[in-house]
Motif scaffolding. Structure first.
Motif, PDB file in Angstrom:
ATOM      1  N   PRO A   8       0.819  -1.211   0.000  1.00 26.62           N
ATOM      2  CA  PRO A   8       0.000   0.000   0.000  1.00 26.62           C
ATOM      3  C   PRO A   8       0.855   1.264   0.000  1.00 26.62           C
ATOM      4  O   PRO A   8       0.485   2.274  -0.563  1.00 26.62           O
ATOM      5  CB  PRO A   8      -0.805  -0.105   1.301  1.00 26.62           C
ATOM      6  N   LEU A   9       2.038   1.188   0.604  1.00 26.09           N
ATOM      7  CA  LEU A   9       2.901   2.359   0.675  1.00 26.09           C
ATOM      8  C   LEU A   9       3.748   2.489  -0.577  1.00 26.09           C
ATOM      9  O   LEU A   9       4.029   3.578  -1.045  1.00 26.09           O
ATOM     10  CB  LEU A   9       3.831   2.233   1.882  1.00 26.09           C
ATOM     11  N   ASN A  10       4.164   1.348  -1.114  1.00 21.89           N
ATOM     12  CA  ASN A  10       5.038   1.319  -2.288  1.00 21.89           C
ATOM     13  C   ASN A  10       6.412   1.933  -2.045  1.00 21.89           C
ATOM     14  O   ASN A  10       7.092   2.290  -2.983  1.00 21.89           O
ATOM     15  CB  ASN A  10       4.377   1.996  -3.491  1.00 21.89           C
ATOM     16  N   VAL A  11       6.761   2.108  -0.778  1.00 17.58           N
ATOM     17  CA  VAL A  11       8.079   2.674  -0.465  1.00 17.58           C
ATOM     18  C   VAL A  11       8.700   1.866   0.662  1.00 17.58           C
ATOM     19  O   VAL A  11       8.016   1.535   1.625  1.00 17.58           O
ATOM     20  CB  VAL A  11       7.951   4.156  -0.003  1.00 17.58           C
ATOM     21  N   ILE A  12       9.996   1.527   0.529  1.00 15.09           N
ATOM     22  CA  ILE A  12      10.694   0.959   1.677  1.00 15.09           C
ATOM     23  C   ILE A  12      12.039   1.660   1.823  1.00 15.09           C
ATOM     24  O   ILE A  12      12.609   2.136   0.832  1.00 15.09           O
ATOM     25  CB  ILE A  12      10.917  -0.572   1.584  1.00 15.09           C
ATOM     26  N   GLN A  13      12.496   1.699   3.042  1.00 14.74           N
ATOM     27  CA  GLN A  13      13.787   2.342   3.305  1.00 14.74           C
ATOM     28  C   GLN A  13      14.840   1.254   3.505  1.00 14.74           C
ATOM     29  O   GLN A  13      14.664   0.367   4.334  1.00 14.74           O
ATOM     30  CB  GLN A  13      13.658   3.215   4.564  1.00 14.74           C
ATOM     31  N   ILE A  21       8.512   1.584  -5.269  1.00 16.36           N
ATOM     32  CA  ILE A  21       8.149   0.497  -6.192  1.00 16.36           C
ATOM     33  C   ILE A  21       7.223   1.002  -7.289  1.00 16.36           C
ATOM     34  O   ILE A  21       6.260   1.722  -7.021  1.00 16.36           O
ATOM     35  CB  ILE A  21       7.508  -0.663  -5.397  1.00 16.36           C
ATOM     36  N   GLN A  22       7.552   0.624  -8.535  1.00 20.68           N
ATOM     37  CA  GLN A  22       6.742   1.091  -9.670  1.00 20.68           C
ATOM     38  C   GLN A  22       5.882  -0.003 -10.267  1.00 20.68           C
ATOM     39  O   GLN A  22       4.769   0.244 -10.703  1.00 20.68           O
ATOM     40  CB  GLN A  22       7.659   1.654 -10.769  1.00 20.68           C
ATOM     41  N   LYS A  23       6.434  -1.206 -10.346  1.00 21.24           N
ATOM     42  CA  LYS A  23       5.638  -2.289 -10.919  1.00 21.24           C
ATOM     43  C   LYS A  23       6.192  -3.634 -10.478  1.00 21.24           C
ATOM     44  O   LYS A  23       7.361  -3.728 -10.099  1.00 21.24           O
ATOM     45  CB  LYS A  23       5.586  -2.137 -12.444  1.00 21.24           C
ATOM     46  N   LYS A  24       5.340  -4.658 -10.555  1.00 21.74           N
ATOM     47  CA  LYS A  24       5.778  -6.006 -10.168  1.00 21.74           C
ATOM     48  C   LYS A  24       5.900  -6.831 -11.450  1.00 21.74           C
ATOM     49  O   LYS A  24       5.009  -6.780 -12.301  1.00 21.74           O
ATOM     50  CB  LYS A  24       4.741  -6.616  -9.222  1.00 21.74           C
TER      51      LYS A  24
END
Ligand SMILES: Nc1ncnc2c1ncn2[C@@H]1O[C@H](COP(=O)(O)OP(=O)(O)O)[C@@H](O)[C@H]1O
Ligand SMILES: [Mg+2]
Length: 237
Positions: A8-13, A21-24
């Protein structure tokens, strides 16, 4: 962190920066994403691979060793216990090339395997790629790039080439004339360059891999085994 937590966030540190994240990608085992990175490393496009069972450190080290030896593989940047980050190769999957009228790809994939097998021999590790699924090869700038080195294992080069031939033949639409011609060219061309490998050995490996693929794909089993049966004498004598 589970991937469903980050979706849901599409961001990790991560220590190398903030990963967006843009696509799977469609993948067999692991979760593989196109992402951008801002931080210690900056990249518009990179690959984030989340390992389900594999070992990120091993794949990172294999990629480093192969690049050092001049192989076309993605540059790895980072790994921890769960993830690896590497270059994005904006190429065309081999699975999307195999039915093309132009068969110049055949010699190019042979070039990649010749360098790969000779590198392994020189490094003193009789490893082969093993997972020669057509989605593990990308054609970019007129050359192939290999990806996905988790299954590297001890074996005979003939098994990689026979396995690749089996994956080509069973790629949908299966067993077309152009695929049979491509496989013929692939085996002849490889064995012409690598004299240690006999065509008869590759044919046996091709036959064995087709039987394995038939076991994995119930809907195609009858057709694949029929093809094996038809070619049995030519391939296994
Ligand atoms: N470095 C890369 N550059 C471009 N696409 C990639 C790269 N790595 C993986 N991919 C894409 O993700 C898919 C799955 O990656 P892969 O490493 O083969 O995972 P798995 O181990 O699950 O098979 C590939 O088929 C390809 O489409
Ligand atoms: Mg793969």
């Amino acid at each position: 962190m589970q991937i469903r937590d980050i979706q849901p966030l599409n961001v990790i540190q991560l220590p190398i920066g903030k990963i967006r994240i843009q696509k799977k990608f469609s993948s067999k085992r692991n979760k593989v994403f196109l992402c951008s990175i801002r931080g210690k490393l900056n990249a518009e496009n990179a690959i984030l691979k989340q390992y389900v069972i594999g070992n990120p450190k091993r794949e990172y080290e294999i990629l480093k060793m192969l690049r050092k030896n001049g192989l076309n593989v993605p540059q790895p940047y980072f790994y921890n216990k769960k993830y690896a980050i590497m270059d994005y190769i904006p190429g065309v999957l081999l699975s999307d090339l195999v039915e093309a009228d132009n068969m110049s790809w055949v010699e190019k994939i042979v070039d990649w395997f010749i360098l790969f097998h000779s590198t392994m021999r020189r490094e003193g590790t009789p490893f082969i790629k093993s997972d020669v699924n057509l989605r593990n090869f990308l054609f970019f700038n007129d050359e192939f790039y290999g990806i996905d080195f988790e299954d590297l294992s001890v074996g005979q080069p003939a098994s990689d080439i026979g396995g690749l031939a089996a994956h080509i033949l069973t790629n949908n639409p299966r067993f077309t004339q152009s695929k049979q011609k491509a496989v013929d060219m692939l085996i002849k061309h490889y064995c012409k360059i690598n004299h240690d490998v006999l065509q008869s050995e590759v044919n046996k490996c091709l036959w064995r891999e087709l039987v394995k693929i038939a076991a994995r794909r119930p809907d195609e089993r009858q057709e694949i085994l029929g093809y094996c049966f038809f070619h049995q004498r030519k391939w296994t004598s």
